[in-house]
Design an enzyme around this catalytic site. Structure first.
Site, PDB file in Angstrom:
ATOM      1  CE1 TYR A 175      -4.140  -1.692  -0.162  1.00  0.00           C
ATOM      2  CE2 TYR A 175      -2.972  -3.105   1.132  1.00  0.00           C
ATOM      3  CZ  TYR A 175      -4.181  -2.853   0.322  1.00  0.00           C
ATOM      4  OH  TYR A 175      -5.018  -3.728   0.125  1.00  0.00           O
ATOM      5  NE  ARG A 199      -3.382  -0.066  -4.856  1.00  0.00           N
ATOM      6  CZ  ARG A 199      -4.720  -0.429  -4.847  1.00  0.00           C
ATOM      7  NH1 ARG A 199      -5.106  -1.340  -3.764  1.00  0.00           N
ATOM      8  NH2 ARG A 199      -5.740   0.116  -5.537  1.00  0.00           N
ATOM      9  CD  GLN A 253     -16.952  -0.772  -7.564  1.00  0.00           C
ATOM     10  OE1 GLN A 253     -16.976  -1.985  -7.416  1.00  0.00           O
ATOM     11  NE2 GLN A 253     -17.444  -0.226  -8.806  1.00  0.00           N
ATOM     12  CG  HIS A 259     -13.938  -1.143  -1.926  1.00  0.00           C
ATOM     13  ND1 HIS A 259     -14.215  -1.132  -3.242  1.00  0.00           N
ATOM     14  CD2 HIS A 259     -15.323  -1.749  -1.255  1.00  0.00           C
ATOM     15  CE1 HIS A 259     -14.952  -2.078  -3.425  1.00  0.00           C
ATOM     16  NE2 HIS A 259     -15.686  -2.293  -2.546  1.00  0.00           N
ATOM     17  N   GLY A 316     -16.755   2.990 -15.367  1.00  0.00           N
ATOM     18  CA  GLY A 316     -15.423   2.493 -15.173  1.00  0.00           C
ATOM     19  C   GLY A 316     -15.224   1.017 -14.299  1.00  0.00           C
ATOM     20  CB  SER A 356     -15.939  -5.395 -14.414  1.00  0.00           C
ATOM     21  OG  SER A 356     -15.834  -5.430 -13.125  1.00  0.00           O
TER      22      SER A 356
END
Length: 226
Positions: free
Chosen positions: A53, A56, A86, A104, A169, A171
Site C-alpha cells: 500500500y 500504491r 469503489q 472500500h 469504469g 465491470s
C-alpha cells in the site's frame, strides 16, 4: 434539485495513471490478493502488506484527477451530485467533488487495529511501528477481501433516491457494490460508461473511456428537461 448519483470504479482512475486490478503487467500482477489484500495477509506478513500500500500511495501522490473527474462536477449546475466510488484514491475530492462516499476506504488514511479509529497518513509511508494513540499498530484504512463494507447501507440509500444513476469504469463484478444498480428503481435513466461493459438489460451503455464519454454525458444531462 434532482439527484444524480454516480458510481465509479477503477476505470475512471486508470486514465490518471493508477493501475487497475485487471491490468496486465501492473502492480497487481506482482502480488496475489491472498498475500496483500486480506485480514489474514496482514496478520501473517504485515510488513509486506504495508509496503504494497505504500507503493500504491506513492503512485497516488504522483497522480492527478483527469478530465472525467473534473467534468462530473459540472453536473452540479443543474443537479445534486453524489459520487459513490469503489476506488481508494482521493482524485474525486481533489477535482472538487464535495459529496464523495468511499465504499472500500481511503488510501491516504490509516486505521487502528484496536478501536478502528481513523488517522491521516502524512506522506506515502505507513510502517511497522506506526501506532495509534492507544498503542496499536496502524493498518491501511481500506476494505480487504472478506471484510464487511461499512458504507454500503448509505450507498443504497443514495442510489434509491437517484433521478439519474451513472456507472463509470467498473465491470460490476465486485460485490456488494455491483448490487447497487438493483436499488436504482426510481431512476429515470441508468447509464453505464465503460470500454468493455458487461451485458445488462434496461441500461444505456456508452462504450468509451471515461475522459471522452463523461463530457458528452454531462452535456446531455444539462440539456435535459423535466
Amino acid at each position: 434539485m434532482k439527484n444524480v448519483v454516480v458510481l465509479t470504479g477503477a476505470g475512471i482512475s486508470a486514465e490518471s495513471g493508477l493501475g487497475t486490478f485487471r491490468d496486465s503487467g501492473g502492480l497487481w500482477n506482482k502480488y496475489s490478493i491472498e498475500d496483500v489484500a486480506t485480514p489474514y495477509a496482514f496478520e501473517n506478513n504485515p510488513a509486506l502488506v504495508l509496503e504494497f500500500y505504500n507503493i500504491r500511495r506513492r503512485q497516488l501522490l504522483n497522480a492527478q484527477p483527469n478530465d472525467a473527474h473534473f467534468e462530473l462536477n459540472k453536473i452540479k449546475k443543474k443537479f445534486n451530485l453524489f459520487v459513490i466510488t469503489q476506488n481508494i484514491d482521493d482524485l474525486h475530492e481533489r477535482s472538487g467533488t464535495e459529496n464523495t462516499l468511499h465504499l472500500h476506504g481511503k488510501l491516504i488514511e490509516s486505521r487502528s487495529t484496536i478501536d478502528n479509529r481513523i488517522y491521516p497518513i502524512n506522506g506515502s509511508e505507513l510502517n511497522i511501528g506506526d501506532y495509534c494513540n492507544r498503542g496499536g499498530q496502524l493498518r491501511p484504512n481500506v476494505v480487504w477481501f472478506g471484510e464487511d463494507v461499512p458504507n454500503m447501507s448509505l450507498a443504497i440509500k443514495q442510489v434509491s433516491k437517484a433521478f439519474i444513476f451513472v456507472i463509470i469504469g467498473t465491470s460490476l463484478n465486485v460485490y456488494p457494490a455491483a448490487s447497487l444498480v438493483n436499488y436504482a428503481k426510481k431512476a429515470k435513466r441508468i447509464i453505464l460508461i465503460d470500454k468493455n461493459p458487461p451485458l445488462l438489460s434496461d441500461i444505456e451503455v456508452i462504450r468509451e473511456k471515461a475522459s471522452i464519454a463523461v463530457p458528452l454525458l454531462v452535456s446531455d444531462l444539462l440539456k435535459m428537461s423535466f
